[in-house]
Design a protein around this motif. Structure first.
Motif, PDB file in Angstrom:
ATOM      1  N   TYR A 163       2.887  24.969   3.697  1.00  0.00           N
ATOM      2  CA  TYR A 163       2.611  23.700   2.657  1.00  0.00           C
ATOM      3  C   TYR A 163       2.340  22.396   3.559  1.00  0.00           C
ATOM      4  CZ  TYR A 163       7.409  22.433   5.203  1.00  0.00           C
ATOM      5  OH  TYR A 163       8.204  22.088   6.283  1.00  0.00           O
ATOM      6  N   HIS A 164       2.555  22.469   4.759  1.00  0.00           N
ATOM      7  CA  HIS A 164       1.743  21.260   5.424  1.00  0.00           C
ATOM      8  C   HIS A 164       0.344  21.620   6.071  1.00  0.00           C
ATOM      9  CE1 HIS A 164       2.269  18.517   9.254  1.00  0.00           C
ATOM     10  NE2 HIS A 164       2.211  17.699   8.272  1.00  0.00           N
ATOM     11  N   MET A 165       0.065  22.424   5.685  1.00  0.00           N
ATOM     12  CA  MET A 165      -1.500  23.083   6.273  1.00  0.00           C
ATOM     13  C   MET A 165      -2.438  22.176   5.510  1.00  0.00           C
ATOM     14  SD  MET A 165      -3.138  24.470   8.807  1.00  0.00           S
ATOM     15  CE  MET A 165      -1.939  25.845   9.308  1.00  0.00           C
ATOM     16  N   PRO A 166      -2.691  21.874   4.325  1.00  0.00           N
ATOM     17  CA  PRO A 166      -3.653  21.176   3.763  1.00  0.00           C
ATOM     18  C   PRO A 166      -3.800  19.737   4.284  1.00  0.00           C
ATOM     19  CG  PRO A 166      -2.699  22.448   2.305  1.00  0.00           C
ATOM     20  CD  PRO A 166      -1.834  22.610   3.254  1.00  0.00           C
ATOM     21  N   ARG A 167      -2.784  18.848   4.336  1.00  0.00           N
ATOM     22  CA  ARG A 167      -2.715  17.633   4.978  1.00  0.00           C
ATOM     23  C   ARG A 167      -3.058  17.524   6.285  1.00  0.00           C
ATOM     24  NH1 ARG A 167       1.445  13.855   6.184  1.00  0.00           N
ATOM     25  NH2 ARG A 167       3.123  15.234   5.333  1.00  0.00           N
ATOM     26  N   SER A 168      -2.575  18.504   7.196  1.00  0.00           N
ATOM     27  CA  SER A 168      -2.810  18.670   8.535  1.00  0.00           C
ATOM     28  C   SER A 168      -4.440  18.790   8.644  1.00  0.00           C
ATOM     29  CB  SER A 168      -1.954  19.699   9.132  1.00  0.00           C
ATOM     30  OG  SER A 168      -0.545  19.581   8.846  1.00  0.00           O
ATOM     31  N   LEU A 169      -4.912  19.675   8.068  1.00  0.00           N
ATOM     32  CA  LEU A 169      -6.375  20.095   8.063  1.00  0.00           C
ATOM     33  C   LEU A 169      -7.270  18.861   7.615  1.00  0.00           C
ATOM     34  CD1 LEU A 169      -6.818  23.532   6.817  1.00  0.00           C
ATOM     35  CD2 LEU A 169      -6.876  22.873   9.166  1.00  0.00           C
ATOM     36  N   LEU A 170      -6.792  18.326   6.808  1.00  0.00           N
ATOM     37  CA  LEU A 170      -7.572  16.756   6.338  1.00  0.00           C
ATOM     38  C   LEU A 170      -7.484  15.892   7.217  1.00  0.00           C
ATOM     39  CD1 LEU A 170      -8.996  15.565   4.201  1.00  0.00           C
ATOM     40  CD2 LEU A 170      -6.622  14.731   3.077  1.00  0.00           C
ATOM     41  N   GLU A 171      -6.314  15.718   8.115  1.00  0.00           N
ATOM     42  CA  GLU A 171      -6.057  14.613   9.091  1.00  0.00           C
ATOM     43  C   GLU A 171      -7.009  14.950   9.930  1.00  0.00           C
ATOM     44  OE1 GLU A 171      -5.271  11.696   8.113  1.00  0.00           O
ATOM     45  OE2 GLU A 171      -3.710  11.769   6.685  1.00  0.00           O
ATOM     46  N   MET A 172      -6.974  16.146  10.531  1.00  0.00           N
ATOM     47  CA  MET A 172      -7.469  16.707  11.831  1.00  0.00           C
ATOM     48  C   MET A 172      -8.734  16.730  11.689  1.00  0.00           C
ATOM     49  SD  MET A 172      -5.287  17.651  14.233  1.00  0.00           S
ATOM     50  CE  MET A 172      -3.481  18.065  14.340  1.00  0.00           C
ATOM     51  N   SER A 173      -9.419  17.059  10.741  1.00  0.00           N
ATOM     52  CA  SER A 173     -10.836  17.401  10.477  1.00  0.00           C
ATOM     53  C   SER A 173     -11.479  15.820  10.759  1.00  0.00           C
ATOM     54  CB  SER A 173     -11.212  17.800   9.011  1.00  0.00           C
ATOM     55  OG  SER A 173     -10.745  17.071   8.134  1.00  0.00           O
ATOM     56  N   ARG A 174     -10.891  14.708  10.234  1.00  0.00           N
ATOM     57  CA  ARG A 174     -11.489  13.547  10.093  1.00  0.00           C
ATOM     58  C   ARG A 174     -11.646  12.886  11.767  1.00  0.00           C
ATOM     59  NH1 ARG A 174      -7.451  10.912   5.494  1.00  0.00           N
ATOM     60  NH2 ARG A 174      -8.656  11.616   3.820  1.00  0.00           N
ATOM     61  N   LEU A 175     -10.890  13.571  12.675  1.00  0.00           N
ATOM     62  CA  LEU A 175     -11.091  13.094  14.000  1.00  0.00           C
ATOM     63  C   LEU A 175     -11.650  14.003  14.914  1.00  0.00           C
ATOM     64  CD1 LEU A 175      -7.787  11.216  14.356  1.00  0.00           C
ATOM     65  CD2 LEU A 175      -9.708  10.104  13.767  1.00  0.00           C
ATOM     66  N   LEU A 176     -11.436  15.194  14.654  1.00  0.00           N
ATOM     67  CA  LEU A 176     -11.862  16.461  15.543  1.00  0.00           C
ATOM     68  C   LEU A 176     -13.246  16.992  14.839  1.00  0.00           C
ATOM     69  CD1 LEU A 176      -8.821  16.486  16.224  1.00  0.00           C
ATOM     70  CD2 LEU A 176      -9.028  18.874  16.392  1.00  0.00           C
ATOM     71  N   HIS A 177     -14.183  16.043  15.129  1.00  0.00           N
ATOM     72  CA  HIS A 177     -15.570  16.253  14.608  1.00  0.00           C
ATOM     73  C   HIS A 177     -16.288  17.430  15.323  1.00  0.00           C
ATOM     74  CE1 HIS A 177     -14.941  12.776  12.285  1.00  0.00           C
ATOM     75  NE2 HIS A 177     -14.955  11.993  13.270  1.00  0.00           N
TER      76      HIS A 177
END
Length: 241
Positions: A163-177
């Protein structure tokens, strides 16, 4: 004389008719505004409900990979024992060179964390880094990005609950280019048959997480500027407690 009086009386009545006409159009305009507002509200509710249905279905159908591909590193976001156990198992099986545990409570020592997880002491000492600065998912992403950049990793397995994965991927992808993210969702309760509709606790968790996900999307439209010293660097593995 009569014609003059009649003419004057008729002329004097004209503004009254106009005034009445204006008064009558007022409530009509108000009703139109209320109808439009109601339609907009119904549209927003429908969009929210439809989006939540998509989100709940997506999350409930996530499964834990049986044999994920090897990556350079592993990141686990704290929030449950199952997440830590899964991440340490991945590390022990050689799925990543190092593991970052992000969001550890400041009072928890390395020794306590190792004992609580029951992991191998040598493996925990050599290959596990601890981040105590992150307080939420945004902080997890910030600390993880610094850690990944400092080690020049190109691929990362991200471990958190489904349940936490979509938001985690969203936040991570913004910084881990520069790094490829491989999701590793941990599933505590199987909800792929739609049971979340009949389980109040599961429904509450999904609604809360969906609302946070929408806020994260909105934050991407109006990004918040980060300061250089907003978050401390993750603890390196050589640090001693």
């Amino acid at each position: 004389m009569m014609d003059a009086r009649n003419s004057t009386g008729t002329a004097g009545q004209m503004p009254v008719v106009g005034a009445r006409s204006r008064v009558r159009t007022g409530p009509g305009r108000l009703r139109t505004v209320l109808r439009l507002a109601s339609l907009c509200l119904l549209l927003l509710v429908a969009l929210f409900a439809g989006g939540f249905g998509w989100f709940a279905s997506k999350v409930s159908h996530m499964t834990t990979p049986a044999d994920p591909a090897k990556a350079d590193a592993i990141i686990v976001l704290t929030g449950g024992q199952a997440r830590l156990d899964a991440a340490l198992d991945l590390l022990a099986s050689g799925k990543g060179e190092r593991l970052l545990i992000s969001g550890v409570h400041p009072s928890a020592s390395r020794r306590q964390l190792q004992a609580a997880t029951g992991s191998d002491k040598a493996l925990f000492s050599c290959c596990v880094d601890i981040d105590r600065a992150a307080l939420d998912t945004i902080g997890n992403a910030q600390e993880s990005a610094k850690w990944v950049e400092s080690h020049a990793y190109g691929s990362v397995i991200l471990v958190t609950n489904n349940y936490h994965m979509p938001r985690s991927l969203l936040e991570m992808s913004r910084l881990l280019h520069g790094a490829k993210l491989e999701p590793y969702p941990v599933v505590n309760t199987n909800l792929d048959n739609g049971d979340w509709l009949t389980k109040p606790e599961a429904l509450r968790v999904l609604l809360t997480e969906y609302s946070k996900y929408l806020l994260a999307l909105a934050r991407g439209i109006v990004p918040v500027r980060q300061t250089a010293d907003s978050v401390a660097l993750a603890e390196v593995s050589t640090a001693k407690d």
